[in-house]
Design a protein around this motif. Structure first.
Motif, PDB file in Angstrom:
ATOM      1  N   VAL A   1       5.671   9.503 -17.922  1.00 42.76           N
ATOM      2  CA  VAL A   1       5.678   8.137 -17.596  1.00 42.76           C
ATOM      3  C   VAL A   1       5.977   7.934 -16.007  1.00 42.76           C
ATOM      4  CG1 VAL A   1       7.061   6.045 -18.121  1.00 42.76           C
ATOM      5  CG2 VAL A   1       6.362   7.403 -19.845  1.00 42.76           C
ATOM      6  N   HIS A   2       6.857   9.006 -15.356  1.00 43.03           N
ATOM      7  CA  HIS A   2       7.117   8.939 -14.030  1.00 43.03           C
ATOM      8  C   HIS A   2       5.849   9.155 -13.386  1.00 43.03           C
ATOM      9  CE1 HIS A   2      11.586   8.282 -13.882  1.00 43.03           C
ATOM     10  NE2 HIS A   2      11.670   9.125 -15.114  1.00 43.03           N
ATOM     11  N   LYS A   3       4.967  10.074 -13.734  1.00 48.35           N
ATOM     12  CA  LYS A   3       3.942  10.319 -13.046  1.00 48.35           C
ATOM     13  C   LYS A   3       2.889   9.008 -13.102  1.00 48.35           C
ATOM     14  CE  LYS A   3       2.468  13.416 -11.305  1.00 48.35           C
ATOM     15  NZ  LYS A   3       2.482  13.709  -9.861  1.00 48.35           N
ATOM     16  N   LEU A   4       2.899   8.416 -14.227  1.00 50.56           N
ATOM     17  CA  LEU A   4       2.157   7.301 -14.325  1.00 50.56           C
ATOM     18  C   LEU A   4       2.670   6.019 -13.233  1.00 50.56           C
ATOM     19  CD1 LEU A   4      -0.147   6.534 -16.408  1.00 50.56           C
ATOM     20  CD2 LEU A   4       1.395   5.396 -17.563  1.00 50.56           C
ATOM     21  N   TRP A   5       3.834   5.989 -13.433  1.00 48.54           N
ATOM     22  CA  TRP A   5       4.451   5.130 -12.288  1.00 48.54           C
ATOM     23  C   TRP A   5       4.187   5.388 -10.835  1.00 48.54           C
ATOM     24  CZ3 TRP A   5       9.838   4.501 -14.746  1.00 48.54           C
ATOM     25  CH2 TRP A   5       9.792   3.696 -15.885  1.00 48.54           C
ATOM     26  N   ASN A   6       4.155   6.746 -10.538  1.00 47.14           N
ATOM     27  CA  ASN A   6       4.119   7.176  -9.132  1.00 47.14           C
ATOM     28  C   ASN A   6       2.620   7.077  -8.800  1.00 47.14           C
ATOM     29  OD1 ASN A   6       6.764   7.828  -9.101  1.00 47.14           O
ATOM     30  ND2 ASN A   6       6.361  10.002  -9.622  1.00 47.14           N
ATOM     31  N   GLN A   7       1.671   7.275  -9.673  1.00 47.72           N
ATOM     32  CA  GLN A   7       0.409   7.045  -9.435  1.00 47.72           C
ATOM     33  C   GLN A   7       0.036   5.619  -9.293  1.00 47.72           C
ATOM     34  OE1 GLN A   7      -2.293   8.624 -12.241  1.00 47.72           O
ATOM     35  NE2 GLN A   7      -1.825  10.642 -11.892  1.00 47.72           N
ATOM     36  N   ALA A   8       0.577   4.685 -10.116  1.00 50.95           N
ATOM     37  CA  ALA A   8       0.240   3.036  -9.825  1.00 50.95           C
ATOM     38  C   ALA A   8       0.933   2.662  -8.466  1.00 50.95           C
ATOM     39  CB  ALA A   8       1.097   2.329 -11.074  1.00 50.95           C
ATOM     40  N   GLN A   9       2.209   3.479  -8.187  1.00 52.54           N
ATOM     41  CA  GLN A   9       2.641   2.952  -6.635  1.00 52.54           C
ATOM     42  C   GLN A   9       1.726   3.379  -5.520  1.00 52.54           C
ATOM     43  OE1 GLN A   9       5.314   0.957  -6.718  1.00 52.54           O
ATOM     44  NE2 GLN A   9       5.415   0.815  -4.400  1.00 52.54           N
ATOM     45  N   SER A  10       1.326   4.577  -5.799  1.00 54.48           N
ATOM     46  CA  SER A  10       0.521   5.370  -4.704  1.00 54.48           C
ATOM     47  C   SER A  10      -0.992   4.319  -4.769  1.00 54.48           C
ATOM     48  CB  SER A  10      -0.029   6.549  -4.890  1.00 54.48           C
ATOM     49  OG  SER A  10       1.155   7.527  -5.095  1.00 54.48           O
ATOM     50  N   GLU A  11      -1.270   3.977  -5.628  1.00 53.42           N
ATOM     51  CA  GLU A  11      -2.567   3.051  -5.717  1.00 53.42           C
ATOM     52  C   GLU A  11      -2.312   1.666  -5.074  1.00 53.42           C
ATOM     53  OE1 GLU A  11      -3.641   2.844  -9.778  1.00 53.42           O
ATOM     54  OE2 GLU A  11      -4.343   4.786 -10.014  1.00 53.42           O
ATOM     55  N   LYS A  12      -1.053   1.088  -5.425  1.00 49.96           N
ATOM     56  CA  LYS A  12      -0.727   0.141  -4.691  1.00 49.96           C
ATOM     57  C   LYS A  12      -0.632   0.235  -3.099  1.00 49.96           C
ATOM     58  CE  LYS A  12       3.197  -3.547  -4.773  1.00 49.96           C
ATOM     59  NZ  LYS A  12       4.306  -3.757  -5.513  1.00 49.96           N
ATOM     60  N   GLN A  13      -0.065   1.203  -2.822  1.00 48.00           N
ATOM     61  CA  GLN A  13       0.057   1.689  -1.189  1.00 48.00           C
ATOM     62  C   GLN A  13      -1.301   1.584  -0.525  1.00 48.00           C
ATOM     63  OE1 GLN A  13       2.638   4.976  -0.830  1.00 48.00           O
ATOM     64  NE2 GLN A  13       4.420   3.540  -1.474  1.00 48.00           N
ATOM     65  N   ALA A  14      -2.130   2.236  -1.259  1.00 52.62           N
ATOM     66  CA  ALA A  14      -3.260   2.207  -0.824  1.00 52.62           C
ATOM     67  C   ALA A  14      -4.282   1.010  -0.739  1.00 52.62           C
ATOM     68  CB  ALA A  14      -4.454   3.432  -1.637  1.00 52.62           C
ATOM     69  N   TYR A  15      -3.886   0.257  -1.592  1.00 48.68           N
ATOM     70  CA  TYR A  15      -4.721  -0.990  -1.692  1.00 48.68           C
ATOM     71  C   TYR A  15      -4.046  -2.208  -0.529  1.00 48.68           C
ATOM     72  CZ  TYR A  15      -6.305  -5.382  -3.916  1.00 48.68           C
ATOM     73  OH  TYR A  15      -7.124  -6.580  -4.091  1.00 48.68           O
ATOM     74  N   LEU A  16      -2.731  -1.981  -0.263  1.00 47.97           N
ATOM     75  CA  LEU A  16      -2.264  -2.655   0.708  1.00 47.97           C
ATOM     76  C   LEU A  16      -2.724  -2.176   1.957  1.00 47.97           C
ATOM     77  CD1 LEU A  16       1.292  -3.080  -0.239  1.00 47.97           C
ATOM     78  CD2 LEU A  16      -0.385  -4.672  -0.345  1.00 47.97           C
ATOM     79  N   LEU A  17      -2.890  -0.792   2.181  1.00 41.65           N
ATOM     80  CA  LEU A  17      -3.334  -0.257   3.296  1.00 41.65           C
ATOM     81  C   LEU A  17      -4.985  -0.723   3.656  1.00 41.65           C
ATOM     82  CD1 LEU A  17      -3.059   1.597   5.739  1.00 41.65           C
ATOM     83  CD2 LEU A  17      -4.011   3.538   4.273  1.00 41.65           C
ATOM     84  N   ASP A  18      -5.645  -0.829   2.537  1.00 40.12           N
ATOM     85  CA  ASP A  18      -7.176  -1.469   2.670  1.00 40.12           C
ATOM     86  C   ASP A  18      -6.983  -2.718   3.306  1.00 40.12           C
ATOM     87  OD1 ASP A  18      -8.022   0.977   2.022  1.00 40.12           O
ATOM     88  OD2 ASP A  18      -8.359   0.389  -0.043  1.00 40.12           O
ATOM     89  N   LEU A  19      -6.185  -3.522   2.730  1.00 39.45           N
ATOM     90  CA  LEU A  19      -5.854  -5.135   3.116  1.00 39.45           C
ATOM     91  C   LEU A  19      -5.463  -4.917   4.381  1.00 39.45           C
ATOM     92  CD1 LEU A  19      -5.961  -7.712   2.305  1.00 39.45           C
ATOM     93  CD2 LEU A  19      -3.713  -7.664   1.399  1.00 39.45           C
ATOM     94  N   GLU A  20      -4.540  -4.193   5.036  1.00 35.63           N
ATOM     95  CA  GLU A  20      -4.159  -4.300   6.307  1.00 35.63           C
ATOM     96  C   GLU A  20      -5.048  -3.872   7.291  1.00 35.63           C
ATOM     97  OE1 GLU A  20      -0.858  -2.004   9.131  1.00 35.63           O
ATOM     98  OE2 GLU A  20      -0.772  -1.482   7.065  1.00 35.63           O
ATOM     99  N   THR A  21      -6.123  -3.072   6.934  1.00 41.38           N
ATOM    100  CA  THR A  21      -7.245  -2.399   7.650  1.00 41.38           C
ATOM    101  C   THR A  21      -8.258  -3.646   7.658  1.00 41.38           C
ATOM    102  OG1 THR A  21      -6.589  -0.237   6.973  1.00 41.38           O
ATOM    103  CG2 THR A  21      -9.125  -0.664   8.167  1.00 41.38           C
ATOM    104  N   GLU A  22      -8.380  -4.315   6.745  1.00 46.66           N
ATOM    105  CA  GLU A  22      -9.373  -5.314   6.598  1.00 46.66           C
ATOM    106  C   GLU A  22      -8.962  -6.540   7.541  1.00 46.66           C
ATOM    107  OE1 GLU A  22     -12.856  -7.193   5.726  1.00 46.66           O
ATOM    108  OE2 GLU A  22     -12.251  -5.232   5.141  1.00 46.66           O
ATOM    109  N   LEU A  23      -7.552  -6.957   7.441  1.00 46.33           N
ATOM    110  CA  LEU A  23      -7.139  -8.026   8.122  1.00 46.33           C
ATOM    111  C   LEU A  23      -7.098  -7.797   9.710  1.00 46.33           C
ATOM    112  CD1 LEU A  23      -4.689  -9.194   5.891  1.00 46.33           C
ATOM    113  CD2 LEU A  23      -6.726 -10.417   6.431  1.00 46.33           C
ATOM    114  N   GLY A  24      -6.956  -6.137  10.178  1.00 43.63           N
ATOM    115  CA  GLY A  24      -6.773  -5.981  11.416  1.00 43.63           C
ATOM    116  C   GLY A  24      -5.579  -5.135  11.448  1.00 43.63           C
ATOM    117  N   ALA A  25      -5.257  -4.345  12.872  1.00 43.25           N
ATOM    118  CA  ALA A  25      -4.251  -3.354  12.823  1.00 43.25           C
ATOM    119  C   ALA A  25      -3.157  -3.923  13.408  1.00 43.25           C
ATOM    120  CB  ALA A  25      -5.003  -2.061  13.833  1.00 43.25           C
TER     121      ALA A  25
END
Length: 706
Positions: free
Chosen positions: A608-632
């Protein structure tokens, strides 16, 4: 051991002895004889009595120590001659004799010092024993000053014992310091060896590059020489062909002249040719001469205009060779520039490495100078409740920083159990609802297990309310829950007790998560999404388990993971499989229900911890894509329309409701009340989305439909 002098320079020969009311007066009679045990311990007075004190004629104590104290024998040596006791008595009264009691003490001190073995390590401590015994004699014989002298002796003994203990405790640190120094020296030598090897390799590479540069320069010079020779050959060929052309034209002119002469001769010799009119012939000759002059002029003009012209075939061939040489020269120049850049880069890297090496060496010296030995965590076994076994359980697999947190929790737990009440924070609006009270509230002194059970029950009731329409925050619901379960009178007691426990025990994930959500550090939906993630996966696994045995094969489990989480990569699926597999199980069987089990403290398993950690990593990658799309630029101000467009660009699968939820969450305003011209910094928007619930709903680029 030197005794402190009393205030004032009082001489016993000039003033009488003042007596304290609680002690008997000083008597002129001899001191009482000690018992046999005391005589055996002191090693003095074995065959004689203690001599009486010496008094002056006026009934006062002898004044000899007032001016003759410098004659006391304090050195570890034999006297030059024995004391003539009888002669001392026979001297006139004008010469003050040394008291007999003092002489006996000096003799005893001298003998004891001579008997000591000064070659031992503790010779200085052994040397103190005779002086200690002499001081004990004074204490026993002078009854009036016995309490004061005893307190002085005890003070010095305590101080000596303290300093011995301190020296004994510093000896292990000395050995540890030597060990750390040797380790650091070995590391320095290793670093120096690595640096020497790297410098050697860089120098070797530098020499190879220099050789390559020299080789390229030689090739360039050779090519330039070839170009020069080709140009020279081209000029020679041009002159040769120019001469050939002129010779050919002259030859053609000569051939034409000979042909004309032959025709004239044949006409003159032919008898059949009718004679023409001379006037006509003269006119034809004149016209022929004019044509010849005009042709000659045109020929001269052509020579002047096209004298330097070469044939097109030769020109094209030479132009092709020239282009090939130019291209080769440009390639060589490009290669040279690249090699030069690589050399400059390597030189910069070398300088950076040397600079880093110097900085690391300086830092190492600073660490060697200021470093302290690592703490001995085994000392905590006797302090932590539960002893050695519990400390090993708490400290297993933890770093020093985590061990400090464990100690702080244990100390805080002890202090929390000792407190009887808590001070209320007040009733103002800035205080959370579940902490708004005045005065003091009682400490219920709950255990961690009891707090975790109450939190689980709160979440159970909260999730039941979530199925209906949510009308309150978690803090308001928490206070309402306590009032219903424990009554309004003691609700604040339970609220403060539970809040202090969750604020202290951050090592427990249930308490820490509940505290973060109560204080607003994390959105409540994060916990609900985690539980929804677990329940959805468990539901899919249960559906795949047709026999309802609580187990699946490895292939079935992998298929369910890929079906439930289609956006996860093969690497992430493999990580979950590794966490789910039992290393002791011979067959590829996974008991999936055990993966979601919790211990008595509410802690989930590694899967379950690994499942949570993967979800958190996917969330951070999603926000990084959003930041890149909106500008640095994180300080840039973003409108709701820009955020909506960026979310749609990186996640085309978002539906309108989810998109409105994300935008409303980022601007912290309901979508119906959100103004299209509202501006907010990108950094603030990303921080709000990070604490909330956001995830990718589909791939970044949708596959075209067939």
């Amino acid at each position: 051991m030197a005794l402190p002098r009393p205030r004032g320079d009082i001489s016993f020969s000039q003033a009488t002895v003042r007596e304290y009311p609680t002690f008997p007066a000083v008597s002129t009679t001899p001191s009482p004889i000690p018992d046999a045990k005391t005589l055996h311990k002191r090693k003095i007075f074995q065959h004689r009595k203690t001599p009486p004190l010496h008094f002056s004629v006026g009934g006062r104590l002898s004044s000899w120590p007032a001016y003759a104290s410098a004659q006391a024998i304090l050195q570890n040596r034999k006297p030059c001659s024995t004391t003539d006791k009888t002669g001392a008595r026979d001297k006139p009264s004008l010469t003050v004799a040394k008291p007999r009691y003092l002489e006996q003490l000096e003799d005893y001190l001298r003998k004891e010092l001579l008997l000591l073995d000064m070659t031992k390590d503790n010779a200085e401590e052994l040397k103190l024993q005779p002086y200690r015994e002499i001081f004990e004699f004074f204490i026993e014989d002078f009854k009036t000053y016995k309490p004061l002298l005893s307190s002085i002796k005890n003070a010095y003994e305590v101080a000596l014992a303290h300093f011995r203990e301190k020296i004994r405790s510093l000896e292990p640190l000395k050995a540890m310091l030597v060990t750390v120094s040797e380790d650091c020296n070995e590391k320095i030598l290793a670093i120096r060896a690595e640096e020497k090897y790297e410098i050697k390799m860089l120098k070797k590479e530098k020499l190879n590059l220099l050789k390559l540069i020299d080789k390229k320069n030689e090739e360039k010079i050779s090519l330039q020489t070839q170009v020069t020779n080709l140009r020279k050959n081209l000029a020679e060929e041009y002159l040769h062909f120019l001469n050939e052309r002129d010779a050919r034209k002259i030859l053609i002119a000569d051939l034409n002249e000979l042909r004309y002469q032959r025709e004239d001769m044949s006409l003159a010799q032919s008898p059949d040719v009718s004679r023409e009119d001379p006037v006509k012939l003269t006119l034809a000759l004149k016209m022929a001469r004019q044509d010849l002059t005009r042709t000659q002029m045109e020929l001269n003009t052509m020579k002047a205009n096209f004298g330097d012209v070469v044939p097109r075939r030769d020109f094209e061939m030479q132009e092709k060779k020239n282009k090939a040489l130019l291209e080769m020269t440009e390639n060589l120049k490009t290669d040279y520039d690249e090699i030069r850049k690589e050399y400059d880069t390597l030189l910069q890297v070398h300088m950076t490495i040397v600079k880093d090496r110097d900085e690391f060496y300086t830092e190492l010296q600073e660490i060697q100078r200021t470093s302290t030995p690592r703490p001995d965590w085994t000392k905590c076994e006797g302090v932590i409740s539960g002893g050695q076994e519990r400390w090993r359980y708490l400290s297993q697999g933890k770093s020093s920083d985590q061990l400090v947190d464990v100690l702080l929790e244990e100390i805080g737990a002890g202090l929390l159990r000792e407190r009887e009440t808590f001070q209320g924070l007040g009733s103002t609006e800035d205080i959370p609802e579940f902490l708004r009270t005045e005065g003091f509230v009682r400490n219920k002194k709950l255990s961690k297990k009891e707090v975790v059970d109450i939190i689980k029950d709160v979440w159970k009731e909260r999730m039941a309310e979530e199925q209906k329409e949510k009308t309150s925050t978690l803090g308001q619901f928490f206070l309402s829950y306590l009032q219903k379960r424990f009554g309004e009178a003691s609700a604040m007691d339970w609220s403060y007790t539970i809040f202090e426990n969750v604020r202290l025990f951050h090592s427990n994930e249930v308490m820490k998560q509940f505290h973060d959500i109560l204080t607003g550090l994390v959105n409540e939906n994060v916990f609900l999404d985690q539980k929804e993630l677990e329940s959805s996966l468990l539901k899919e696994l249960t559906t795949a388990d047709s026999q309802n045995e609580g187990s699946l094969t490895l292939d079935q489990f992998s298929t369910v993971l890929k079906t439930t989480f289609p956006l996860k990569t093969e690497e992430q699926i493999q990580e979950l499989l590794d966490m789910a597999k039992d290393p002791l199980e011979e067959f590829d069987i996974i008991y999936y229900r055990l993966l979601f089990a919790e211990d008595e403290m509410g802690v989930s398993g590694p899967f379950v911890h690994k499942l949570w950690n993967q979800a958190q990593s996917e969330k951070q990658a999603y926000l990084l894509d959003l930041e890149t799309e909106l500008g640095a630029n994180k300080l840039a101000e973003i409108t709701p329309g820009q955020l909506r467009q960026a979310l749609t660009s990186i996640d085309p699968s978002l539906d309108e409701q989810t998109l409105d939820n994300y935008v409303s969450q980022a601007f912290k305003t309901p979508i119906a009340e959100l103004d299209a011209n509202t501006l907010e910094e990108l950094e603030v928007l990303l921080a709000r989305l990070k604490t909330g619930t956001i995830k990718r709903m589909g791939p970044r680029e949708l596959e075209p439909s067939s």
